[in-house]
Design a protein around this motif. Structure first.
Motif, PDB file in Angstrom:
ATOM      1  N   LEU A   1      16.707   8.948  -0.852  1.00  0.00           N
ATOM      2  CA  LEU A   1      15.609   7.953  -0.807  1.00  0.00           C
ATOM      3  C   LEU A   1      14.540   7.748   0.181  1.00  0.00           C
ATOM      4  CD1 LEU A   1      17.880   5.234  -2.024  1.00  0.00           C
ATOM      5  CD2 LEU A   1      16.250   6.985  -3.593  1.00  0.00           C
ATOM      6  N   ILE A   2      14.562   8.079   1.007  1.00  0.00           N
ATOM      7  CA  ILE A   2      14.004   7.701   1.951  1.00  0.00           C
ATOM      8  C   ILE A   2      12.719   9.072   2.215  1.00  0.00           C
ATOM      9  CG2 ILE A   2      12.729   7.873   4.586  1.00  0.00           C
ATOM     10  CD1 ILE A   2      15.781   5.854   4.816  1.00  0.00           C
ATOM     11  N   GLY A   3      13.849  10.409   2.162  1.00  0.00           N
ATOM     12  CA  GLY A   3      12.806  11.707   2.245  1.00  0.00           C
ATOM     13  C   GLY A   3      11.834  11.285   0.655  1.00  0.00           C
ATOM     14  N   ALA A   4      12.331  11.275  -0.402  1.00  0.00           N
ATOM     15  CA  ALA A   4      11.872  11.592  -1.961  1.00  0.00           C
ATOM     16  C   ALA A   4      10.524  10.516  -1.639  1.00  0.00           C
ATOM     17  CB  ALA A   4      12.134  10.823  -3.094  1.00  0.00           C
ATOM     18  N   ALA A   5      10.993   8.754  -0.547  1.00  0.00           N
ATOM     19  CA  ALA A   5       9.469   8.382  -0.334  1.00  0.00           C
ATOM     20  C   ALA A   5       8.340   8.746   0.511  1.00  0.00           C
ATOM     21  CB  ALA A   5       9.645   6.886  -0.468  1.00  0.00           C
ATOM     22  N   LEU A   6       8.949   9.232   1.251  1.00  0.00           N
ATOM     23  CA  LEU A   6       7.863  10.241   1.798  1.00  0.00           C
ATOM     24  C   LEU A   6       7.172  10.636   1.148  1.00  0.00           C
ATOM     25  CD1 LEU A   6      10.264  10.303   5.310  1.00  0.00           C
ATOM     26  CD2 LEU A   6       8.394   8.655   5.056  1.00  0.00           C
ATOM     27  N   VAL A   7       8.204  11.913   0.952  1.00  0.00           N
ATOM     28  CA  VAL A   7       7.210  13.157  -0.329  1.00  0.00           C
ATOM     29  C   VAL A   7       6.382  12.181  -1.236  1.00  0.00           C
ATOM     30  CG1 VAL A   7       7.629  14.495  -1.921  1.00  0.00           C
ATOM     31  CG2 VAL A   7       8.428  14.302  -0.156  1.00  0.00           C
ATOM     32  N   PHE A   8       6.452  10.984  -1.581  1.00  0.00           N
ATOM     33  CA  PHE A   8       5.586  10.963  -3.663  1.00  0.00           C
ATOM     34  C   PHE A   8       4.100   9.623  -2.587  1.00  0.00           C
ATOM     35  CE2 PHE A   8       9.080   9.100  -6.081  1.00  0.00           C
ATOM     36  CZ  PHE A   8      10.013  10.573  -6.206  1.00  0.00           C
ATOM     37  N   ALA A   9       4.770   9.593  -0.719  1.00  0.00           N
ATOM     38  CA  ALA A   9       3.566   8.912  -0.145  1.00  0.00           C
ATOM     39  C   ALA A   9       2.642   9.938   0.169  1.00  0.00           C
ATOM     40  CB  ALA A   9       3.827   7.789   0.711  1.00  0.00           C
ATOM     41  N   PHE A  10       3.210  11.051   0.553  1.00  0.00           N
ATOM     42  CA  PHE A  10       2.197  11.680   1.078  1.00  0.00           C
ATOM     43  C   PHE A  10       1.405  12.192  -0.506  1.00  0.00           C
ATOM     44  CE2 PHE A  10       1.140  16.499   1.976  1.00  0.00           C
ATOM     45  CZ  PHE A  10       1.097  16.365   3.254  1.00  0.00           C
ATOM     46  N   MET A  11       2.405  12.904  -1.826  1.00  0.00           N
ATOM     47  CA  MET A  11       1.446  13.796  -2.098  1.00  0.00           C
ATOM     48  C   MET A  11       0.433  12.566  -2.610  1.00  0.00           C
ATOM     49  SD  MET A  11       2.592  16.259  -3.516  1.00  0.00           S
ATOM     50  CE  MET A  11       1.873  16.734  -4.630  1.00  0.00           C
ATOM     51  N   ILE A  12       0.571  11.344  -2.919  1.00  0.00           N
ATOM     52  CA  ILE A  12      -0.193  10.013  -3.582  1.00  0.00           C
ATOM     53  C   ILE A  12      -1.357  10.019  -2.167  1.00  0.00           C
ATOM     54  CG2 ILE A  12      -0.586   7.892  -4.196  1.00  0.00           C
ATOM     55  CD1 ILE A  12       1.950   7.717  -4.806  1.00  0.00           C
ATOM     56  N   THR A  13      -1.456  10.298  -1.345  1.00  0.00           N
ATOM     57  CA  THR A  13      -2.516  10.182  -0.057  1.00  0.00           C
ATOM     58  C   THR A  13      -3.229  11.593   0.016  1.00  0.00           C
ATOM     59  OG1 THR A  13      -0.635   8.763   1.275  1.00  0.00           O
ATOM     60  CG2 THR A  13      -2.948   9.736   2.301  1.00  0.00           C
ATOM     61  N   LEU A  14      -2.564  12.791  -0.544  1.00  0.00           N
ATOM     62  CA  LEU A  14      -3.642  13.621  -0.645  1.00  0.00           C
ATOM     63  C   LEU A  14      -4.113  13.818  -2.168  1.00  0.00           C
ATOM     64  CD1 LEU A  14      -3.558  16.670   1.440  1.00  0.00           C
ATOM     65  CD2 LEU A  14      -1.425  17.428  -0.542  1.00  0.00           C
ATOM     66  N   TYR A  15      -4.036  14.047  -3.093  1.00  0.00           N
ATOM     67  CA  TYR A  15      -4.203  14.164  -4.347  1.00  0.00           C
ATOM     68  C   TYR A  15      -4.743  13.193  -5.046  1.00  0.00           C
ATOM     69  CZ  TYR A  15      -3.144  19.346  -3.868  1.00  0.00           C
ATOM     70  OH  TYR A  15      -2.203  20.508  -2.958  1.00  0.00           O
ATOM     71  N   GLN A  16      -4.133  11.421  -4.471  1.00  0.00           N
ATOM     72  CA  GLN A  16      -4.571  10.751  -5.249  1.00  0.00           C
ATOM     73  C   GLN A  16      -3.756  10.163  -6.664  1.00  0.00           C
ATOM     74  OE1 GLN A  16      -8.997   9.315  -4.379  1.00  0.00           O
ATOM     75  NE2 GLN A  16      -8.678   9.114  -2.882  1.00  0.00           N
ATOM     76  N   ARG A  17      -4.830  10.357  -7.725  1.00  0.00           N
ATOM     77  CA  ARG A  17      -4.203   9.787  -8.947  1.00  0.00           C
ATOM     78  C   ARG A  17      -3.408  11.476  -9.854  1.00  0.00           C
ATOM     79  NH1 ARG A  17      -9.922   9.888 -12.436  1.00  0.00           N
ATOM     80  NH2 ARG A  17     -10.981  12.043 -11.991  1.00  0.00           N
ATOM     81  N   TRP A  18      -4.085  12.116  -9.059  1.00  0.00           N
ATOM     82  CA  TRP A  18      -3.104  13.873  -9.753  1.00  0.00           C
ATOM     83  C   TRP A  18      -2.233  14.100  -8.555  1.00  0.00           C
ATOM     84  CZ3 TRP A  18      -5.608  14.667 -13.356  1.00  0.00           C
ATOM     85  CH2 TRP A  18      -6.933  14.593 -13.185  1.00  0.00           C
ATOM     86  N   GLY A  19      -2.069  13.241  -7.420  1.00  0.00           N
ATOM     87  CA  GLY A  19      -0.859  13.553  -6.665  1.00  0.00           C
ATOM     88  C   GLY A  19       0.028  12.688  -7.458  1.00  0.00           C
ATOM     89  N   LEU A  20      -0.055  11.399  -7.645  1.00  0.00           N
ATOM     90  CA  LEU A  20       0.531   9.908  -8.565  1.00  0.00           C
ATOM     91  C   LEU A  20       0.931  10.518  -9.837  1.00  0.00           C
ATOM     92  CD1 LEU A  20       1.797   7.203  -9.718  1.00  0.00           C
ATOM     93  CD2 LEU A  20       0.113   6.926 -10.301  1.00  0.00           C
ATOM     94  N   ILE A  21       0.246  11.797 -10.620  1.00  0.00           N
ATOM     95  CA  ILE A  21       0.800  12.446 -12.124  1.00  0.00           C
ATOM     96  C   ILE A  21       2.221  12.937 -11.237  1.00  0.00           C
ATOM     97  CG2 ILE A  21       0.467  14.555 -13.629  1.00  0.00           C
ATOM     98  CD1 ILE A  21      -2.246  12.865 -13.896  1.00  0.00           C
ATOM     99  N   ALA A  22       1.960  14.245 -10.262  1.00  0.00           N
ATOM    100  CA  ALA A  22       3.051  14.811 -10.033  1.00  0.00           C
ATOM    101  C   ALA A  22       3.750  14.377  -9.279  1.00  0.00           C
ATOM    102  CB  ALA A  22       2.587  15.569  -7.934  1.00  0.00           C
TER     103      ALA A  22
END
Length: 660
Positions: A186-207
């Motif tokens: 869960l911690i690893g998934a949270a870090l990945v989600f945070a990285f993707m949203i920071t990197l691509y913003q709304r497109w990261g949220l879709i990812a």
């Protein structure tokens, strides 16, 4: 219960607290027969068998009155008069007929019920038994009667069973491991989600939404298949989280490139998906080659890991190509004519394309060669710290609040247990006891060790026991080497077919260099090289080749777009174009595994730590090793007058059209 090879059976039993009882149960052949008792001591057609307790002998007719194969059901019961446990059995139609005829002609004669050459009971036949049912009594405990009924229902085994490998995980250790795996996941998934949203913003949220659906699909499919949740399986899900992001990053980077050319969303999104699709398939298929070998040659937990990764590859392709594309279409439904923006641009594409990466090709190859040679030397001396999977023997985790290392050693010596090493680990009172393989009955070694420890501390507990016979360890070592060789050969063949000969050779040579460095990492750190270590090595093959395929795919695209462009320029521009994707993908996979590497403990350290090391090595080798090797091989092709790529069907047709 699954078949292992031609002469092996793997039995996994969650919740079993007494493995010695199961071992004894599986080792019982349960060959049940009925013999008439006789008092003719001079006859050559008689045999003498003891009772179950060994304190009484019975002389029986050698001829079997009836075989136990006619028993169709057996259950635990209780005698209505004495309340003692008994076993009630029912016969099939043939057995009922035979039993009725034999009891009719032997009224007043004792009938011995014999199980594995021991007389359980010998009741006297008082009347004809025509109902096809009977009762076995013999001073059983309820547990013994239940086991006997189970054996009779299961039928006789034709040969005795030898336990070659046994692994036991206590309930506390098992629950802690699962809790740790879920938490770090869960911690690893949270870090990945945070990285993707920071990197691509709304497109990261879709990812991230697509990734969450992907995880749900994996868990759902594992449930549908009835898979057992194991720690390697959780590790596989965590690794899948990191690798699944790769497809989304590829898509986002491709769409970003198309948008940078001024294309509107309605054109940029389809173009980005089309260009990313081939790369996703190539990288996924090469990873699948390594994973399939894990499934073919692995056993137990390794198969679970392979199944998880294999399912994850297919669900990742589906969610990235279908789900992500659909959600992006919804998000741009009213803005198809607008040019998309993609948040933070940490690695500027135009700046990267101007860097001369190949300028350091000699330094990169020399440094890699030195590290690989050093790793080979470390492999020879001092060598790897092999686990019982390779050496054979017994590994016992023992907890005792009263015993010291010296007391444990003395206790083992008093019971003539030779070749044992004792190591304290973790918190005080936690010990690892290793006993080398001395005979085929390694299960007896476990009992001897437990008896020796119990003589000093009866409250000692054993959270984990691994017992591997010499035959299993030797076969495992051979299978591991074969799996790595076939994985390399399979990937070489696939890349040879999909790309060109020099692409395949460059990728395979780089993978070998990556693997030697990883082996050196095991030698330096002293991590145990065991079952999970082999899983890590094969997973690294898949991960590393995944990264090379992305770079090589862009290089191939550069050759096709500019066939007359100098080789160095094509390589530099291709590395610069894919570097952001390479770094971002490596970062997400690293973040996914980092919590497990930090907090996973000894249970998964042989998997998580080498994977973290391998991600760094695999990422750097794509730029500084694989591409320089491809450069020198490409130069050789140029000197021989060969093109870097075979002409496509369209190019052949175009050239033929100019021939009069």
């Amino acid at each position: 219960i699954t078949r292992q090879g031609n002469d092996g059976v793997l039995v996994q039993m969650p919740g079993v607290s007494d493995p010695s009882r199961i071992r004894d149960l599986l080792g019982t052949t349960a060959q049940m027969r009925f013999h008439w008792v006789t008092d003719n001591a001079s006859s050559a057609n008689t045999i003498v068998l003891p009772n179950a307790e060994g304190n009484q002998q019975y002389r029986l007719q050698k001829q079997v009155a009836m075989d136990g194969e006619h028993i169709k059901d057996a259950q635990l019961g209780f005698d209505p008069n004495t309340s003692e446990p008994v076993v009630t059995f029912k016969l099939d139609n043939t057995g009922s007929r035979i039993f009725a005829e034999m009891t009719k002609s032997h009224i007043g004669v004792p009938l011995a019920i014999v199980l594995d050459n021991k007389v359980l009971t010998a009741p006297v036949i008082r009347s004809v038994i025509a109902a096809g049912a009977g009762e076995i009594s013999g001073n059983f405990t309820p547990s013994e009667a239940k086991d006997l009924a189970l054996l009779l229902r299961a039928g006789a085994l034709p040969v005795p069973l030898d336990v070659l490998e046994e692994r036991t995980v206590g309930p506390d250790l098992g629950s802690d491991a699962i809790e740790m795996g879920v938490t770090t996941g869960l911690i690893g998934a949270a870090l990945v989600f945070a990285f993707m949203i920071t990197l691509y913003q709304r497109w990261g949220l879709i990812a991230c939404t697509s990734l969450a659906i992907n995880i749900g699909l994996i868990i759902g499919l594992l449930s549908a298949f009835g898979a057992t949740l194991t720690l390697p399986g959780i590790a596989g899900i965590i690794l899948t989280i990191g690798m699944a992001v790769d497809a989304n990053i590829l898509i986002n980077e491709r769409i970003k490139e198309e948008s940078a050319k001024g294309k509107a969303a309605g054109l940029a999104i389809p173009a980005g998906f089309d260009k990313a699709y081939a790369t996703i398939l190539d990288s996924s298929f090469t990873t699948l080659i390594a994973v399939s070998l894990l499934f073919m040659f692995g056993s137990g937990p390794v198969k679970g890991f392979a199944i998880t990764i294999g399912i994850g590859i297919f669900t990742s392709i589906f969610t990235a190509v279908a789900v992500t594309r659909q959600m992006m279409g919804w998000a741009t439904r009213n803005r198809s004519r607008q040019v998309l923006t993609f948040g933070n641009n940490w690695l500027n594409q135009s700046g990267l394309s101007r860097i001369n990466f190949m300028r350091g090709r000699v330094v990169g190859l020399v440094a890699s060669a030195i590290l690989s040679i050093g790793s080979v030397i470390l492999f020879v001396q001092p060598g790897l710290h092999y686990g019982v999977d390779f050496t054979g023997g017994t590994l016992i985790e023992m907890q005792s609040s009263t015993l010291s290392v010296e007391q444990v050693r003395d206790s083992l010596a008093e019971h003539q247990i030779e070749g044992a090493s004792i190591q304290e680990f973790g918190e005080p009172g936690n010990y690892l006891i290793r006993v080398s393989q001395q005979n085929s009955d390694a299960g007896n070694t476990v009992n001897l060790v437990k008896n020796a420890i119990s003589a000093k501390d009866s409250a000692a507990s054993y959270p984990k026991v691994d017992m591997v016979g010499a035959k299993v360890s030797g076969g495992f070592a051979d299978a591991s080497i074969l799996a790595v060789l076939i994985a390399g050969g399979g990937i070489l063949l696939y890349l040879w077919l999909r790309f060109e000969q020099h692409f395949a050779l460059a990728a395979t040579a780089t993978i070998l260099l990556d693997l030697t460095k990883t082996i050196g990492f095991f030698a330096i750190t002293g991590l145990e090289f065991n079952l999970t270590a082999v899983a890590a090595m094969l997973a690294l093959i898949g991960y590393s080749i995944n990264d090379k395929v992305v770079v090589f795919d862009r290089i191939r695209e550069g050759f096709r777009a500019n066939p007359d462009k100098p080789l160095l320029e094509v390589l530099n521009s291709s590395i610069g174009a894919t570097l952001s994707r390479t770094v971002y993908t490596s970062a997400t996979t690293f973040l996914a595994l980092l919590p497990m590497g930090i907090a996973g403990g000894a249970t998964v350290s042989s998997f998580a730590l080498p994977m973290l090391f391998g991600i760094v090595i695999g990422t750097s080798s794509s730029v500084f090793i694989a591409s320089p090797i491809l450069y020198y091989l490409g130069r050789r092709r140029e000197q021989r007058g060969l093109p870097q790529l075979k002409p496509t069907a369209e190019e052949i047709r175009a050239s033929l059209a100019h021939i009069p």
